[in-house]
Design a protein around this motif. Structure first.
Motif, PDB file in Angstrom:
ATOM      1  N   GLY A 147      -9.875  11.850  -5.301  1.00  0.00           N
ATOM      2  CA  GLY A 147      -9.458  12.752  -6.157  1.00  0.00           C
ATOM      3  C   GLY A 147      -7.621  12.697  -6.180  1.00  0.00           C
ATOM      4  O   GLY A 147      -7.459  11.679  -6.420  1.00  0.00           O
ATOM      5  N   ASN A 148      -7.111  13.833  -6.502  1.00  0.00           N
ATOM      6  CA  ASN A 148      -5.771  13.724  -6.716  1.00  0.00           C
ATOM      7  C   ASN A 148      -5.129  13.551  -5.305  1.00  0.00           C
ATOM      8  O   ASN A 148      -5.031  14.608  -4.468  1.00  0.00           O
ATOM      9  CB  ASN A 148      -5.232  15.116  -7.368  1.00  0.00           C
ATOM     10  N   SER A 149      -4.538  12.471  -5.090  1.00  0.00           N
ATOM     11  CA  SER A 149      -4.459  12.102  -3.715  1.00  0.00           C
ATOM     12  C   SER A 149      -2.551  12.034  -3.873  1.00  0.00           C
ATOM     13  O   SER A 149      -1.825  11.574  -3.050  1.00  0.00           O
ATOM     14  CB  SER A 149      -4.808  10.957  -3.092  1.00  0.00           C
ATOM     15  N   ALA A 150      -2.051  12.564  -4.747  1.00  0.00           N
ATOM     16  CA  ALA A 150      -0.510  12.203  -5.269  1.00  0.00           C
ATOM     17  C   ALA A 150       0.218  12.803  -4.033  1.00  0.00           C
ATOM     18  O   ALA A 150      -0.153  13.763  -3.331  1.00  0.00           O
ATOM     19  CB  ALA A 150      -0.036  12.832  -6.267  1.00  0.00           C
ATOM     20  N   GLY A 151       1.344  11.925  -3.586  1.00  0.00           N
ATOM     21  CA  GLY A 151       1.927  12.275  -2.255  1.00  0.00           C
ATOM     22  C   GLY A 151       1.720  12.140  -1.014  1.00  0.00           C
ATOM     23  O   GLY A 151       2.508  12.022  -0.146  1.00  0.00           O
ATOM     24  N   THR A 152       0.353  11.701  -0.917  1.00  0.00           N
ATOM     25  CA  THR A 152      -0.157  10.967   0.437  1.00  0.00           C
ATOM     26  C   THR A 152      -0.014   9.541   0.799  1.00  0.00           C
ATOM     27  O   THR A 152       0.064   8.763  -0.341  1.00  0.00           O
ATOM     28  CB  THR A 152      -1.714  11.412   0.548  1.00  0.00           C
ATOM     29  N   VAL A 153       0.258   9.380   1.797  1.00  0.00           N
ATOM     30  CA  VAL A 153       0.223   8.011   2.222  1.00  0.00           C
ATOM     31  C   VAL A 153      -0.844   7.769   3.374  1.00  0.00           C
ATOM     32  O   VAL A 153      -0.607   8.432   4.315  1.00  0.00           O
ATOM     33  CB  VAL A 153       1.484   7.421   2.751  1.00  0.00           C
TER      34      VAL A 153
ATOM     35  N   ILE B 131       3.729  -5.012  10.539  1.00  0.00           N
ATOM     36  CA  ILE B 131       3.206  -5.715   9.436  1.00  0.00           C
ATOM     37  C   ILE B 131       2.243  -4.585   8.753  1.00  0.00           C
ATOM     38  O   ILE B 131       1.456  -4.150   9.280  1.00  0.00           O
ATOM     39  CB  ILE B 131       2.233  -7.064  10.068  1.00  0.00           C
ATOM     40  N   ASP B 132       2.681  -4.490   7.671  1.00  0.00           N
ATOM     41  CA  ASP B 132       1.988  -2.946   7.079  1.00  0.00           C
ATOM     42  C   ASP B 132       1.243  -3.219   5.769  1.00  0.00           C
ATOM     43  O   ASP B 132       1.472  -4.042   4.811  1.00  0.00           O
ATOM     44  CB  ASP B 132       3.439  -2.378   6.340  1.00  0.00           C
ATOM     45  N   PHE B 133      -0.002  -2.363   5.861  1.00  0.00           N
ATOM     46  CA  PHE B 133      -0.623  -2.020   4.645  1.00  0.00           C
ATOM     47  C   PHE B 133      -0.382  -0.461   4.338  1.00  0.00           C
ATOM     48  O   PHE B 133      -0.430   0.296   5.494  1.00  0.00           O
ATOM     49  CB  PHE B 133      -2.038  -2.074   5.054  1.00  0.00           C
ATOM     50  N   GLU B 134       0.165  -0.143   3.313  1.00  0.00           N
ATOM     51  CA  GLU B 134       0.237   1.530   3.028  1.00  0.00           C
ATOM     52  C   GLU B 134      -0.250   1.562   1.694  1.00  0.00           C
ATOM     53  O   GLU B 134      -0.105   0.850   0.517  1.00  0.00           O
ATOM     54  CB  GLU B 134       1.919   1.815   3.102  1.00  0.00           C
ATOM     55  N   PHE B 135      -1.101   2.787   1.608  1.00  0.00           N
ATOM     56  CA  PHE B 135      -1.743   2.916   0.397  1.00  0.00           C
ATOM     57  C   PHE B 135      -1.013   4.365  -0.139  1.00  0.00           C
ATOM     58  O   PHE B 135      -1.277   5.295   0.404  1.00  0.00           O
ATOM     59  CB  PHE B 135      -3.251   3.173   0.722  1.00  0.00           C
ATOM     60  N   LEU B 136      -0.433   4.129  -1.334  1.00  0.00           N
ATOM     61  CA  LEU B 136       0.261   5.253  -1.928  1.00  0.00           C
ATOM     62  C   LEU B 136      -0.475   6.274  -2.793  1.00  0.00           C
ATOM     63  O   LEU B 136      -1.213   5.296  -3.734  1.00  0.00           O
ATOM     64  CB  LEU B 136       1.607   4.616  -2.508  1.00  0.00           C
ATOM     65  N   GLY B 137      -1.009   7.266  -2.703  1.00  0.00           N
ATOM     66  CA  GLY B 137      -1.930   7.985  -3.651  1.00  0.00           C
ATOM     67  C   GLY B 137      -1.217   8.391  -4.801  1.00  0.00           C
ATOM     68  O   GLY B 137      -0.083   8.036  -5.182  1.00  0.00           O
TER      69      GLY B 137
ATOM     70  N   PRO C 134      -4.598   4.595 -10.706  1.00  0.00           N
ATOM     71  CA  PRO C 134      -4.776   3.546  -9.402  1.00  0.00           C
ATOM     72  C   PRO C 134      -3.750   3.878  -8.320  1.00  0.00           C
ATOM     73  O   PRO C 134      -2.528   4.381  -8.111  1.00  0.00           O
ATOM     74  CB  PRO C 134      -4.505   2.185 -10.017  1.00  0.00           C
ATOM     75  N   TYR C 135      -4.337   3.687  -7.093  1.00  0.00           N
ATOM     76  CA  TYR C 135      -3.469   3.414  -5.887  1.00  0.00           C
ATOM     77  C   TYR C 135      -2.528   2.571  -5.864  1.00  0.00           C
ATOM     78  O   TYR C 135      -2.997   1.434  -6.762  1.00  0.00           O
ATOM     79  CB  TYR C 135      -4.391   3.358  -4.608  1.00  0.00           C
ATOM     80  N   ILE C 136      -1.411   2.569  -5.320  1.00  0.00           N
ATOM     81  CA  ILE C 136      -0.710   1.300  -5.265  1.00  0.00           C
ATOM     82  C   ILE C 136      -0.833   0.807  -3.666  1.00  0.00           C
ATOM     83  O   ILE C 136      -0.642   1.695  -2.627  1.00  0.00           O
ATOM     84  CB  ILE C 136       0.922   1.750  -5.459  1.00  0.00           C
ATOM     85  N   LEU C 137      -1.158  -0.311  -3.323  1.00  0.00           N
ATOM     86  CA  LEU C 137      -1.314  -1.020  -2.080  1.00  0.00           C
ATOM     87  C   LEU C 137       0.245  -1.531  -1.987  1.00  0.00           C
ATOM     88  O   LEU C 137       0.509  -2.287  -2.445  1.00  0.00           O
ATOM     89  CB  LEU C 137      -2.245  -1.944  -2.031  1.00  0.00           C
ATOM     90  N   HIS C 138       1.097  -1.022  -0.682  1.00  0.00           N
ATOM     91  CA  HIS C 138       2.303  -1.383  -0.311  1.00  0.00           C
ATOM     92  C   HIS C 138       2.149  -2.302   0.815  1.00  0.00           C
ATOM     93  O   HIS C 138       1.671  -1.912   1.838  1.00  0.00           O
ATOM     94  CB  HIS C 138       3.111  -0.056  -0.185  1.00  0.00           C
TER      95      HIS C 138
ATOM     96  N   TRP D 174       8.801  10.424  -1.957  1.00  0.00           N
ATOM     97  CA  TRP D 174       8.978   9.204  -2.626  1.00  0.00           C
ATOM     98  C   TRP D 174       7.699   8.414  -2.999  1.00  0.00           C
ATOM     99  O   TRP D 174       7.780   7.456  -3.746  1.00  0.00           O
ATOM    100  CB  TRP D 174       9.613   8.396  -1.411  1.00  0.00           C
ATOM    101  N   ALA D 175       6.690   8.815  -2.410  1.00  0.00           N
ATOM    102  CA  ALA D 175       5.384   7.770  -2.521  1.00  0.00           C
ATOM    103  C   ALA D 175       4.752   7.911  -3.917  1.00  0.00           C
ATOM    104  O   ALA D 175       4.627   6.986  -4.331  1.00  0.00           O
ATOM    105  CB  ALA D 175       4.344   8.296  -1.509  1.00  0.00           C
ATOM    106  N   THR D 176       4.976   8.873  -4.717  1.00  0.00           N
ATOM    107  CA  THR D 176       4.385   8.882  -5.869  1.00  0.00           C
ATOM    108  C   THR D 176       5.176   8.759  -7.121  1.00  0.00           C
ATOM    109  O   THR D 176       6.187   9.836  -7.291  1.00  0.00           O
ATOM    110  CB  THR D 176       3.253   9.949  -5.917  1.00  0.00           C
ATOM    111  N   ARG D 177       5.437   7.778  -8.035  1.00  0.00           N
ATOM    112  CA  ARG D 177       6.481   7.845  -8.812  1.00  0.00           C
ATOM    113  C   ARG D 177       8.002   8.280  -8.313  1.00  0.00           C
ATOM    114  O   ARG D 177       8.357   8.622  -9.075  1.00  0.00           O
ATOM    115  CB  ARG D 177       6.007   8.535 -10.067  1.00  0.00           C
ATOM    116  N   GLY D 178       8.102   7.540  -7.185  1.00  0.00           N
ATOM    117  CA  GLY D 178       9.293   7.643  -6.696  1.00  0.00           C
ATOM    118  C   GLY D 178       9.660   9.232  -6.217  1.00  0.00           C
ATOM    119  O   GLY D 178      10.689   9.686  -6.264  1.00  0.00           O
ATOM    120  N   GLY D 179       8.675  10.147  -5.889  1.00  0.00           N
ATOM    121  CA  GLY D 179       8.871  11.289  -5.530  1.00  0.00           C
ATOM    122  C   GLY D 179       8.648  12.408  -6.804  1.00  0.00           C
ATOM    123  O   GLY D 179       8.866  13.553  -6.642  1.00  0.00           O
TER     124      GLY D 179
END
Length: 288
Positions: A85-91, A106-112, A118-122, A199-204
């Motif tokens: 669903g709406n995961s904006a702001g979550t990491v 060594i990082d996988f980060e999933f930006l909601g 789409p999610y962004i895989l960072h 910062w996570a979704t569209r630069g905050g």
């Protein structure tokens, strides 16, 4: 970003794909026995006799867990189903890290993101406390509908990031050029779900919608090579021959190029505005 050609190529690859094998013995961990919930109170839960772990985030706190043991080199896997669903702001994170101010990571980060986007895989690599080596990707599937496997192969020569056994990034050891590489500090596996709407979704620009809380991510099938070391024996060595089969073959190199061509949305090695004095020395054409 991915056109019809890219998706078709992916389907063809999956149908013909042989799973990458490892000579390093690995075993499926039990979350009750091999990990510990580290923060968030009862927002983290271990279910099904240790076969499933969930992390939740509400407006008061997120949650996280870590492996009980450390290891030095090898391969780790985790199946994750991300916040739907709406995961904006979550990491949601899945990463390796040592401890201390000069830590390796060594990082996988999933930006909601907002529903439908789409999610962004960072991805990022830290050595001796310094990172700034980001690559970001869109995924070619909805990571919230089903579990998908995310893997890190960590060797003295290179680090390989994989999604469903498809290599998406290779970070090579370039110490000969003066580039620090994480190879001397043992690391634990960590994972967390937290709020980063500054910062996570569209630069905050897009904030967390707390009316949708609690947000929940699901984990299963944590696997790691069997060469674990305790925190008191971090200088133990690990024979590289145990992970020789974790190289990328010709088919893997094709998949790597496919993932980077169709789904990479940011590469620090092409960010000339960020490095006006010249790109970092490791930013050259990789042998992969």
């Amino acid at each position: 970003m991915a056109g019809t050609t890219g998706k078709g190529f992916y389907v063809g690859m999956v149908l013909g794909m042989v799973m990458m094998s490892s000579m390093a013995a690995s075993c499926a961990a039990n979350f009750l026995q091999d990990t510990e919930l580290t923060w968030g109170g009862d927002r983290g839960k271990v279910l099904n006799g240790g076969q499933l772990l969930t992390l939740s985030l509400d407006k008061f706190s997120g949650s996280g867990f870590q492996s009980k043991k450390q290891f030095l080199f090898g391969k780790i896997d985790m199946d994750i189903k991300l916040v739907s669903g709406n995961s904006a702001g979550t990491v949601t994170t899945f990463y390796l890290s040592s401890e201390g101010p000069n830590h390796d990571e060594i990082d996988f980060e999933f930006l909601g993101n907002v529903s439908g986007d789409p999610y962004i895989l960072h991805t990022n690599v830290f050595a001796q406390g310094k990172g700034n080596k980001e690559q970001q990707f869109y995924l070619w599937f909805d990571p919230t509908r089903n579990f998908h496997k995310y893997s890190i192969i960590w060797k003295p020569q290179h680090i390989i990031f994989l999604v469903d056994n498809i290599p998406i990034r290779v970070f090579e050891n370039e110490e000969a050029k003066g580039v620090p590489f994480p190879k001397d500090q043992a690391m634990r596996m960590y994972s967390s779900l937290w709020n980063a709407d500054d910062w996570a979704t569209r630069g905050g620009l897009v904030k967390t919608d707390w009316s949708k809380a609690p947000f929940t991510a699901y984990y299963r099938n944590f696997k790691a090579t069997d060469h674990f070391i305790s925190s008191s024996s971090s200088s133990d060595s690990f024979s590289d021959s145990k992970v020789q089969s974790n190289e990328i073959d010709a088919n893997g190199r094709r998949r790597l190029r496919w993932a980077q061509k169709y789904f990479m949305i940011y590469d620090y090695c092409t960010d000339l505005k960020r490095f006006p004095q010249g790109l970092p020395p490791e930013c050259k054409r990789s042998r992969f």
